[in-house]
Design an enzyme around this catalytic site. Structure first.
Site, PDB file in Angstrom:
ATOM      1  N   ARG A 186      34.139  61.414  70.365  1.00  0.00           N
ATOM      2  CA  ARG A 186      33.924  62.853  70.302  1.00  0.00           C
ATOM      3  C   ARG A 186      33.049  63.228  69.104  1.00  0.00           C
ATOM      4  NH1 ARG A 186      39.544  64.589  72.535  1.00  0.00           N
ATOM      5  NH2 ARG A 186      40.338  62.597  73.236  1.00  0.00           N
ATOM      6  N   ASP A 252      36.394  68.616  69.175  1.00  0.00           N
ATOM      7  CA  ASP A 252      37.140  67.416  69.535  1.00  0.00           C
ATOM      8  C   ASP A 252      37.239  67.265  71.050  1.00  0.00           C
ATOM      9  OD1 ASP A 252      38.871  69.768  69.039  1.00  0.00           O
ATOM     10  OD2 ASP A 252      40.459  68.503  69.831  1.00  0.00           O
TER      11      ASP A 252
END
Length: 461
Positions: A186, A252
């Site tokens: 991420r 995220d």
């Protein structure tokens, strides 16, 4: 933190696992009831031959796959959550279980959701509700059919635990989900390294991400941002063409492969309503339907910020400036693809056609799925409840712009003769779940998956 894992042969994550992940153990669930196995996805990585017992052993009990990771890895990352930076997150109820080559030679990650507590669980139980798993099946199947780059729900196994949640009736049933994606890393992983001042880690992760997910061996952070900007611009455009609202586009929840993943409060907006919000807690509409491109671009800016200590800032800014034109071009591509007509030699005419589609949908309120169903291939087919709306002045620019366009797909599939399009609105999602919760009746879910895949076959024809 747990000790760093030992490198594993021929698994890309081994090159960065010492600073990117922690070895963890899967929860020992009281039951493992197989509810969904995606053999279509499994065939891509050679696992469709597993019998159900073997499937449960690997994806419910998490016995390692031969020659793969010997212990699951919980990834470390930070992230902006609704634009507030949070350094206290990471894989709190999931882990990377395995990495395998698919039939095209791409690496595919098998990651989990609801597999137990990790060092990043904080006060969470590390579990997933069965309802959440069912919702993720529906989201990923629909998005795949609509051409959105997405993770695939690979497996859902009910685990026999009763969970308590504050935002839904409790206790409720539990599950462990496995998703398959091309990338598991991420933007937040880069943010964490920048936050820690780990320049060497940033350089190693950049080189790893470029080589593994973009086939680029340069190690150049500007090149990484270039790839991510292009991929996320396409992702944003695909959301709009699909009428999809992710709901939680935090840093995220954006990966560097440009795939959509991690489905929580998602919804499909019935109409082209730019203010439509999926999450009840998104009270300012930060991630509303029409604001998703800006939200995804903002996340790309955060990646650039994380890379600025190892890259030329002006070069990073130049790559960020590409997002808007790339998004506009991708939106034209995705909207015309969904309509089923070819691009012309005149870019301005293509842009005008897309604007006319949006104008007609916004001003008349015709449902998005209904419109693309009725006008598949650029021509009206059969009667529709929306016919009176198509005669309104708001649709006149579209009708003029689409005239003479060449179709790019056949419309002889039986799907195009149905009375209504295959849609995925919240009332049907809730109805499917209610049948499972109240009667343990999985037939509506199975029927919906079949209907979605039938639509996907028609769209791909």
């Amino acid at each position: 933190m747990a000790d760093a894992p030992q490198p594993q042969p021929d698994v890309p994550i081994a090159a960065v696992a010492d600073f990117l992940a922690d070895p963890v153990e899967a929860a020992d669930f009281p039951a493992t009831i197989l509810r969904f196995r995606n053999d279509r996805a499994a065939a891509m990585i050679g696992l469709d031959g597993l019998d159900d017992a073997g499937w449960v052993r690997h994806f419910g009990r998490f016995t390692p796959l031969p020659g793969n990771l010997t212990q699951p890895l919980a990834l470390r990352y930070h992230g902006h959550q609704f634009r507030v930076y949070n350094p206290e997150i990471g894989d709190g109820r999931g882990f990377l279980f395995a990495q395998l080559h698919d039939r095209d030679g791409l690496w595919r990650d098998l990651g989990t959701k609801g597999s137990g507590q990790t060092p990043y669980s904080r006060f969470g139980d590390g579990r997933l509700t069965l309802k959440g798993a069912v919702r993720e099946i529906l989201a990923t199947e629909m998005l795949e059919a609509l051409g959105v780059p997405t993770s695939r729900t690979f497996s859902v196994i009910e685990t026999g635990e009763q969970l308590h949640r504050g935002d839904e009736p409790s206790p409720t049933r539990s599950a462990v989900l496995v998703r398959m994606s091309h990338g598991h890393i991420r933007i937040g992983s880069f943010q964490r390294l920048a936050y820690l001042g780990d320049r060497a880690g940033l350089e190693r992760l950049t080189a790893h991400a470029l080589a593994t997910y973009h086939g680029d061996t340069s190690g150049d952070p500007v090149a990484l941002l270039r790839h991510v900007v292009a991929a996320t611009a396409r992702l944003a455009a695909s959301y709009i063409a699909a009428g999809f609202v992710h709901g939680v586009l935090n840093t995220d929840n954006i990966n560097i492969s440009g795939e959509s993943f991690d489905y929580g409060p998602w919804r499909f907006t019935p109409r082209f309503d730019t203010g439509f919000v999926a999450a009840y807690f998104d009270q300012t509409g930060l991630y509303a339907f029409g604001r998703q491109p800006e939200a995804i671009q903002w996340n790309a800016v955060q990646l650039a910020g994380a890379l600025r200590d190892i890259a030329d800032v002006d070069a990073l800014i130049a790559e960020l400036d590409r997002f808007a034109p790339l998004y506009r071009a991708a939106l034209v591509d995705r909207m015309l693809w969904r309509l089923g007509v070819a691009r012309s030699d005149d870019d301005e005419a293509d842009v005008a056609l897309v604007r006319a589609i949006e104008q007609g949908l916004i001003e008349t309120g015709v449902e998005i799925d209904r419109f693309f169903f009725d006008w598949a291939g650029g021509a009206r087919r059969g009667p529709s409840p929306a016919d009176p709306l198509y005669t309104l002045p708001a649709f006149a620019p579209f009708i003029a712009a689409v005239a003479g366009r060449q179709p790019v797909r056949a419309t002889d599939h039986p799907y195009w003769r149905d009375d209504a399009p295959c849609s995925m609105h919240i009332d049907e999602v809730e109805s499917i779940w209610a049948r499972i919760a109240e009667q343990d009746d999985w037939q509506p879910l199975e029927a919906k998956i079949a209907a979605i895949r039938r639509m996907g076959a028609a769209v791909a024809a």
